[in-house]
Motif scaffolding. Structure first.
Motif, PDB file in Angstrom:
ATOM      1  N   ARG A  62      -2.560  91.399  44.145  1.00  0.00           N
ATOM      2  CA  ARG A  62      -2.906  89.976  44.216  1.00  0.00           C
ATOM      3  C   ARG A  62      -3.364  89.438  42.866  1.00  0.00           C
ATOM      4  NH1 ARG A  62      -6.142  88.856  49.868  1.00  0.00           N
ATOM      5  NH2 ARG A  62      -4.562  89.711  51.268  1.00  0.00           N
ATOM      6  N   SER A  63      -4.117  90.244  42.134  1.00  0.00           N
ATOM      7  CA  SER A  63      -4.593  89.824  40.820  1.00  0.00           C
ATOM      8  C   SER A  63      -3.432  89.618  39.853  1.00  0.00           C
ATOM      9  CB  SER A  63      -5.564  90.856  40.255  1.00  0.00           C
ATOM     10  OG  SER A  63      -5.991  90.490  38.964  1.00  0.00           O
ATOM     11  N   ALA A  65      -0.530  88.670  40.672  1.00  0.00           N
ATOM     12  CA  ALA A  65       0.196  87.475  41.090  1.00  0.00           C
ATOM     13  C   ALA A  65      -0.515  86.180  40.692  1.00  0.00           C
ATOM     14  CB  ALA A  65       0.409  87.498  42.603  1.00  0.00           C
ATOM     15  N   ASP A  66      -1.858  86.137  40.823  1.00  0.00           N
ATOM     16  CA  ASP A  66      -2.558  84.883  40.557  1.00  0.00           C
ATOM     17  C   ASP A  66      -3.558  84.935  39.400  1.00  0.00           C
ATOM     18  OD1 ASP A  66      -4.753  86.186  41.639  1.00  0.00           O
ATOM     19  OD2 ASP A  66      -4.730  85.082  43.512  1.00  0.00           O
ATOM     20  N   ARG A  68      -6.530  86.276  39.161  1.00  0.00           N
ATOM     21  CA  ARG A  68      -7.973  86.341  39.444  1.00  0.00           C
ATOM     22  C   ARG A  68      -8.494  87.753  39.221  1.00  0.00           C
ATOM     23  NH1 ARG A  68      -9.035  83.569  45.094  1.00  0.00           N
ATOM     24  NH2 ARG A  68      -6.940  84.253  45.601  1.00  0.00           N
ATOM     25  N   ARG A  93     -13.807  83.763  45.214  1.00  0.00           N
ATOM     26  CA  ARG A  93     -12.513  83.632  44.538  1.00  0.00           C
ATOM     27  C   ARG A  93     -12.079  84.943  43.881  1.00  0.00           C
ATOM     28  NH1 ARG A  93     -13.200  78.931  40.641  1.00  0.00           N
ATOM     29  NH2 ARG A  93     -11.048  79.454  40.166  1.00  0.00           N
TER      30      ARG A  93
END
Length: 142
Positions: A62-63, A65-66, A68, A93
Protein backbone atom coordinates in the motif's frame (compact mmCIF):
# COMPACT_ATOMS: atom_id res chain seq x y z
CA UNK A 1 -1.77 -11.94 20.66
CA UNK A 2 -1.80 -12.53 24.41
CA UNK A 3 1.68 -11.00 24.73
CA UNK A 4 0.34 -7.60 23.71
CA UNK A 5 -2.20 -7.63 26.52
CA UNK A 6 0.08 -8.67 29.40
CA UNK A 7 1.11 -5.15 30.45
CA UNK A 8 -2.42 -3.65 30.27
CA UNK A 9 -3.86 -6.56 32.27
CA UNK A 10 -1.12 -6.26 34.88
CA UNK A 11 -1.78 -2.53 35.20
CA UNK A 12 -5.50 -3.09 35.76
CA UNK A 13 -4.81 -5.85 38.31
CA UNK A 14 -2.26 -3.70 40.19
CA UNK A 15 -4.66 -0.77 40.17
CA UNK A 16 -7.41 -2.98 41.51
CA UNK A 17 -5.18 -4.30 44.29
CA UNK A 18 -3.99 -0.80 45.27
CA UNK A 19 -7.55 0.54 45.21
CA UNK A 20 -8.85 -2.38 47.26
CA UNK A 21 -6.09 -1.88 49.83
CA UNK A 22 -6.86 1.84 50.05
CA UNK A 23 -10.57 1.12 50.34
CA UNK A 24 -10.04 -1.30 53.25
CA UNK A 25 -7.66 1.10 54.96
CA UNK A 26 -10.40 3.73 55.05
CA UNK A 27 -9.44 5.92 52.07
CA UNK A 28 -12.29 5.52 49.56
CA UNK A 29 -11.45 8.85 47.89
CA UNK A 30 -7.89 7.78 47.15
CA UNK A 31 -9.10 4.38 45.99
CA UNK A 32 -11.53 6.07 43.59
CA UNK A 33 -8.69 8.23 42.25
CA UNK A 34 -6.12 5.46 41.81
CA UNK A 35 -8.22 2.98 39.84
CA UNK A 36 -8.98 5.31 36.88
CA UNK A 37 -5.29 6.24 36.68
CA UNK A 38 -4.28 2.59 36.34
CA UNK A 39 -7.09 1.93 33.84
CA UNK A 40 -5.93 4.93 31.78
CA UNK A 41 -2.33 3.64 31.84
CA UNK A 42 -3.57 0.23 30.74
CA UNK A 43 -5.51 1.80 27.88
CA UNK A 44 -2.52 3.82 26.68
CA UNK A 45 -0.31 0.73 26.76
CA UNK A 46 -2.82 -1.46 24.97
CA UNK A 47 -3.15 -2.04 21.23
CA UNK A 48 -6.45 -0.12 21.36
CA UNK A 49 -4.66 3.25 21.16
CA UNK A 50 -3.16 2.42 17.80
CA UNK A 51 -4.94 2.21 14.46
CA UNK A 52 -5.61 -1.31 13.26
CA UNK A 53 -2.38 -3.11 12.41
CA UNK A 54 -1.80 -4.90 9.16
CA UNK A 55 0.86 -7.25 7.88
CA UNK A 56 4.23 -5.93 6.73
CA UNK A 57 3.81 -7.08 3.15
CA UNK A 58 0.37 -5.49 2.83
CA UNK A 59 1.60 -2.23 4.38
CA UNK A 60 4.62 -2.08 2.08
CA UNK A 61 2.43 -2.79 -0.95
CA UNK A 62 0.00 0.00 0.00
CA UNK A 63 2.84 2.39 0.79
CA UNK A 64 4.39 1.78 -2.62
CA UNK A 65 1.05 2.57 -4.23
CA UNK A 66 0.22 5.81 -2.38
CA UNK A 67 3.50 6.90 -0.77
CA UNK A 68 2.27 6.96 2.84
CA UNK A 69 4.78 5.92 5.53
CA UNK A 70 4.77 2.55 7.27
CA UNK A 71 5.29 2.55 11.06
CA UNK A 72 6.61 -0.60 12.71
CA UNK A 73 5.62 -0.60 16.40
CA UNK A 74 4.98 -2.86 19.38
CA UNK A 75 2.60 -2.55 22.34
CA UNK A 76 4.05 -1.06 25.50
CA UNK A 77 6.74 0.94 23.68
CA UNK A 78 6.77 4.43 25.19
CA UNK A 79 8.29 5.91 22.04
CA UNK A 80 5.54 4.38 19.90
CA UNK A 81 2.92 5.76 22.28
CA UNK A 82 4.57 9.20 22.15
CA UNK A 83 4.53 9.13 18.34
CA UNK A 84 0.91 7.97 18.20
CA UNK A 85 -0.27 10.68 20.60
CA UNK A 86 1.75 13.48 18.98
CA UNK A 87 0.52 12.55 15.51
CA UNK A 88 -3.10 12.84 16.63
CA UNK A 89 -5.59 12.25 13.83
CA UNK A 90 -2.79 12.06 11.26
CA UNK A 91 -1.82 8.68 12.74
CA UNK A 92 -4.76 7.07 10.97
CA UNK A 93 -3.20 8.02 7.62
CA UNK A 94 -0.12 5.88 8.32
CA UNK A 95 0.19 2.13 7.92
CA UNK A 96 0.86 0.61 11.37
CA UNK A 97 2.50 -2.81 11.63
CA UNK A 98 2.77 -4.59 14.99
CA UNK A 99 6.10 -6.44 15.02
CA UNK A 100 4.87 -8.83 17.71
CA UNK A 101 2.11 -10.08 15.43
CA UNK A 102 4.06 -10.32 12.18
CA UNK A 103 7.39 -12.19 12.02
CA UNK A 104 8.14 -10.58 8.63
CA UNK A 105 7.74 -7.15 10.22
CA UNK A 106 10.11 -8.06 13.06
CA UNK A 107 12.63 -9.28 10.48
CA UNK A 108 12.31 -6.02 8.51
CA UNK A 109 12.93 -3.98 11.66
CA UNK A 110 15.95 -6.10 12.59
CA UNK A 111 17.34 -5.67 9.07
CA UNK A 112 16.95 -1.90 9.31
CA UNK A 113 18.46 -1.62 12.82
CA UNK A 114 21.55 -3.87 12.80
CA UNK A 115 19.72 -6.84 14.30
CA UNK A 116 17.81 -4.89 16.96
CA UNK A 117 14.02 -4.64 17.15
CA UNK A 118 14.09 -0.90 17.74
CA UNK A 119 10.70 0.74 17.34
CA UNK A 120 9.15 2.89 16.13
CA UNK A 121 10.83 2.38 12.81
CA UNK A 122 9.20 4.46 10.09
CA UNK A 123 9.73 3.53 6.44
CA UNK A 124 9.31 6.42 4.01
CA UNK A 125 9.90 5.82 0.30
CA UNK A 126 11.66 2.55 1.09
CA UNK A 127 14.12 4.13 3.56
CA UNK A 128 13.87 3.21 7.26
CA UNK A 129 14.09 5.88 9.97
CA UNK A 130 14.46 4.74 13.57
CA UNK A 131 12.53 6.68 16.21
CA UNK A 132 12.05 9.83 14.13
CA UNK A 133 10.52 13.00 15.51
CA UNK A 134 6.70 12.89 15.19
CA UNK A 135 6.76 16.36 13.60
CA UNK A 136 9.01 14.99 10.84
CA UNK A 137 6.63 12.07 10.28
CA UNK A 138 3.72 14.52 10.06
CA UNK A 139 5.63 16.46 7.37
CA UNK A 140 6.03 13.25 5.35
CA UNK A 141 2.25 13.00 5.12
CA UNK A 142 1.93 16.40 3.47
Amino acid sequence: MTRTWILPILLVLCGSLVSTGLLFSGSPGEAAAFLPVFVLLAGVNSPLVFPRSMGALEAQRRSAADGRPVVFWRPGCKYCIRMRIRLGRNARRLYWVNIWRDPAAAAAVRAANNGNETVPTVVVAGRPHTNPDPAWVREQLA
